[in-house]
Design a protein around this motif. Sequence first.
Motif, mmCIF file in Angstrom:
data_model
loop_
_atom_site.group_PDB
_atom_site.id
_atom_site.type_symbol
_atom_site.label_atom_id
_atom_site.label_comp_id
_atom_site.label_asym_id
_atom_site.label_seq_id
_atom_site.Cartn_x
_atom_site.Cartn_y
_atom_site.Cartn_z
ATOM 1 N N VAL A 245 19.209 -45.687 4.642
ATOM 2 C CA VAL A 245 18.238 -44.851 3.929
ATOM 3 C C VAL A 245 19.044 -43.845 3.132
ATOM 4 N N SER A 246 18.711 -43.678 1.851
ATOM 5 C CA SER A 246 19.443 -42.708 1.036
ATOM 6 C C SER A 246 18.538 -42.143 -0.040
ATOM 7 N N LEU A 247 18.966 -41.031 -0.577
ATOM 8 C CA LEU A 247 18.257 -40.421 -1.699
ATOM 9 C C LEU A 247 18.974 -40.802 -2.980
ATOM 10 N N TRP A 248 18.222 -41.212 -3.973
ATOM 11 C CA TRP A 248 18.818 -41.539 -5.260
ATOM 12 C C TRP A 248 18.768 -40.325 -6.172
ATOM 13 N N ASP A 249 17.598 -39.965 -6.603
ATOM 14 C CA ASP A 249 17.427 -38.815 -7.483
ATOM 15 C C ASP A 249 16.207 -38.021 -7.052
ATOM 16 N N VAL A 250 16.414 -36.738 -6.905
ATOM 17 C CA VAL A 250 15.301 -35.831 -6.621
ATOM 18 C C VAL A 250 15.454 -34.681 -7.603
ATOM 19 N N LYS A 251 14.713 -34.760 -8.709
ATOM 20 C CA LYS A 251 14.814 -33.742 -9.744
ATOM 21 C C LYS A 251 13.421 -33.275 -10.149
ATOM 22 N N PRO A 252 12.729 -32.584 -9.244
ATOM 23 C CA PRO A 252 11.396 -32.096 -9.614
ATOM 24 C C PRO A 252 11.496 -31.003 -10.670
ATOM 25 N N LEU A 253 10.459 -30.908 -11.472
ATOM 26 C CA LEU A 253 10.443 -29.891 -12.523
ATOM 27 C C LEU A 253 10.315 -28.488 -11.945
ATOM 28 N N ARG A 254 9.628 -28.377 -10.822
ATOM 29 C CA ARG A 254 9.495 -27.064 -10.177
ATOM 30 C C ARG A 254 9.292 -27.286 -8.676
ATOM 31 N N ASN A 255 9.421 -26.247 -7.915
ATOM 32 C CA ASN A 255 9.242 -26.278 -6.463
ATOM 33 C C ASN A 255 10.137 -27.327 -5.791
ATOM 34 N N ALA A 256 11.387 -27.321 -6.137
ATOM 35 C CA ALA A 256 12.332 -28.284 -5.565
ATOM 36 C C ALA A 256 12.450 -28.089 -4.061
ATOM 37 N N PRO A 257 12.443 -29.180 -3.309
ATOM 38 C CA PRO A 257 12.611 -29.056 -1.856
ATOM 39 C C PRO A 257 14.040 -28.675 -1.510
ATOM 40 N N THR A 258 14.204 -28.027 -0.383
ATOM 41 C CA THR A 258 15.544 -27.662 0.072
ATOM 42 C C THR A 258 16.251 -28.907 0.612
ATOM 43 N N LEU A 259 17.551 -28.800 0.751
ATOM 44 C CA LEU A 259 18.328 -29.902 1.305
ATOM 45 C C LEU A 259 17.867 -30.218 2.731
ATOM 46 N N ALA A 260 17.505 -29.201 3.484
ATOM 47 C CA ALA A 260 17.027 -29.412 4.854
ATOM 48 C C ALA A 260 15.745 -30.242 4.863
ATOM 49 N N VAL A 261 14.838 -29.970 3.942
ATOM 50 C CA VAL A 261 13.592 -30.738 3.845
ATOM 51 C C VAL A 261 13.897 -32.188 3.461
ATOM 52 N N LEU A 262 14.786 -32.363 2.495
ATOM 53 C CA LEU A 262 15.157 -33.721 2.078
ATOM 54 C C LEU A 262 15.803 -34.493 3.226
ATOM 55 N N ASN A 263 16.659 -33.841 3.987
ATOM 56 C CA ASN A 263 17.298 -34.503 5.131
ATOM 57 C C ASN A 263 16.278 -34.871 6.203
ATOM 58 N N ARG A 264 15.281 -34.008 6.421
ATOM 59 C CA ARG A 264 14.207 -34.346 7.381
ATOM 60 C C ARG A 264 13.438 -35.573 6.903
ATOM 61 N N LEU A 265 13.168 -35.645 5.603
ATOM 62 C CA LEU A 265 12.456 -36.806 5.055
ATOM 63 C C LEU A 265 13.264 -38.089 5.242
ATOM 64 N N VAL A 266 14.565 -38.024 4.952
ATOM 65 C CA VAL A 266 15.431 -39.191 5.137
ATOM 66 C C VAL A 266 15.395 -39.630 6.598
ATOM 67 N N ASN A 267 15.487 -38.682 7.516
ATOM 68 C CA ASN A 267 15.455 -39.019 8.941
ATOM 69 C C ASN A 267 14.114 -39.628 9.348
ATOM 70 N N GLN A 268 13.009 -39.105 8.811
ATOM 71 C CA GLN A 268 11.689 -39.648 9.129
ATOM 72 C C GLN A 268 11.543 -41.073 8.591
ATOM 73 N N ILE A 269 12.046 -41.300 7.386
ATOM 74 C CA ILE A 269 11.995 -42.658 6.828
ATOM 75 C C ILE A 269 12.831 -43.596 7.694
ATOM 76 N N HIS A 270 14.027 -43.156 8.082
ATOM 77 C CA HIS A 270 14.872 -43.998 8.927
ATOM 78 C C HIS A 270 14.166 -44.303 10.252
ATOM 79 N N ASP A 271 13.579 -43.282 10.869
ATOM 80 C CA ASP A 271 12.901 -43.480 12.148
ATOM 81 C C ASP A 271 11.698 -44.414 12.030
#
Length: 111
Positions: free
Chosen positions: A9-35
């Motif tokens: 599981v990996s992140l390719w591109d996360v470039k929101p125009l506003r309200n960008a998620p923190t790295l911690a939030v992105l890592n939680r999402l990656v872990n949830q997808i993996h699980d």
Amino acid sequence: MFSLVTDDVSLWDVKPLRNAPTLAVLNRLVNQIHDNRLLCRTSWWQTQRTVCLDNVPVSRQSRTNEVVLLPTGSVGAGTVIKGSGSYVPGRGVQARVNWGTSITTEWLKEV
């Protein structure tokens, strides 16, 4: 991004125009997808009906006889036939492979 073939599981591109998620939030999402990757794979297959492997180069491993996906841009002994891949929950990805001299149906692995 998650794979229908491996547990990666990996992140390719996360470039929101506003309200960008923190790295911690992105890592939680990656872990949830993996699980939940088995459910993600099944849901993807049910809604998209593609394994996204059209024309991907493949090779047969001499010692295991497994058919493995090669990195994009590689030259393999064969290629996945467009639109032939299917996901079988609990088993993996199966596709028709054009070996140049024959076409066979194979279970795919990733190196």
